[in-house]
Design a protein around this motif. Structure first.
Motif: not given
Length: 309
Positions: A147-171
């Motif tokens: 139910v509105d949950g996915l294997p990848l957070f929406p929009g995170m398919d447009r960034v690199s793995d490194e960018q995604r992890k950095a965003m997660a750490t900041m959040m």
């Protein structure tokens, strides 16, 4: 005297057997309807029919599924989970990755409880956990409703793995700095703007969500943001239904502008590796689609369950 001794022996044996059976099945008649297994709290509703396991999203508890439980417990055995750190459940003392711990706890419980192959119904983060579980343990379940949950957070398919992890750490760092009052305010803003359409309900459920542990909420969110479960979906051979909620005014302008069909197609693209997945849109609804559109949601859920069984 002999017959009295015999009676005592028979009654004592019967009580011993009864005691063993109750201990072996914590959900037996007359026993508590809630148990803890690993990092999970599990509520049971209903006593016959095929098993359904409900997994709430970020900060959620069984209360988010109350309409669903009321509708399904007549014909199914419904198990409503609570994840560690949410809705009054303590954070795990051993620390570690919370997704890993939830996955392990769910697998151990399903194998030890012998409830049969359930359908996992997960909301948001709970849906992501269900999709991961289907990728790793498809033999233990009959299907997944995400139910509105996915294997990848929406929009995170447009960034690199490194960018995604950095965003997660900041959040995570930002969220863990919240005071309880700030956390409650953040939950209320989210519920009003993204969570659900009915603003009175939004306030009610924001209060319930805010009971969850701030550190746990931040860690789950960071683990969700930093992960990409798409490659593993090739192993998720069970039927999967993704429910995509849509409210036109939320997607009419800005970078998120898209039609209902475009949103459903985007969700489908993220599930492309799953051999047996389909997407159904429900509108008008926001993230908590089961609360915004309980009748439509239940119809879609019942149809999926019937198709699986």
């Amino acid at each position: 005297m002999r017959s009295f001794a015999r009676l005592v022996h028979v009654v004592g044996s019967a009580l011993l057997v009864a005691s063993f059976l109750v201990g072996a099945n914590a959900f037996a008649a007359g026993s508590p309807q809630t148990i803890t297994s690993g990092s999970l709290k599990i509520e049971r509703h209903g006593n016959h029919g095929s098993p359904i396991v409900l997994i709430p999203g970020l900060g959620g508890g069984p209360w988010v599924w109350q309409n669903t439980i009321d509708n399904m417990e007549k014909n199914h055995v419904v198990y409503a989970l609570t994840l560690a750190g949410f809705d009054g459940m303590p954070m795990p003392k051993q620390g570690g990755n919370l997704f890993d711990l939830a996955d392990q706890s769910l697998g151990n419980w399903l194998q030890s409880a012998h409830i049969g192959k359930p359908i996992l119904v997960g909301h948001s983060l709970g849906a992501t956990l269900a999709l991961r579980f289907a990728s790793e343990h498809p033999e233990l379940i009959a299907g997944v409703v995400a139910v509105d949950g996915l294997p990848l957070f929406p929009g995170m398919d447009r960034v690199s793995d490194e960018q995604r992890k950095a965003m997660a750490t900041m959040m995570q760092k930002h969220m863990t700095s919240f005071t309880p009052e700030q956390f409650k305010a953040e939950q209320l803003t989210y519920m009003r703007q993204t969570g659900m359409i009915d603003q009175e309900q939004a306030e009610h459920y924001a209060f319930l969500n805010a009971r969850s542990d701030i550190q746990a909420t931040a860690q789950y969110m960071a683990e969700d943001l930093s992960s990409d479960l798409r490659p593993g979906l090739k192993n998720a051979t069970v039927p999967i239904l993704e429910i995509s909620p849509y409210k036109e005014s939320d997607f009419s302008t800005g970078p998120m502008k898209m039609s209902e069909q475009q949103k459903a197609d985007y969700y489908k693209s993220l599930l492309a590796n799953a051999p047996n997945a389909k997407v159904v849109s429900i509108s008008p609804a926001r993230h908590f689609v089961m609360l915004d559109q309980p009748v439509k949601f239940q119809q879609v859920l019942d149809q999926f369950i019937a198709s699986v069984h």
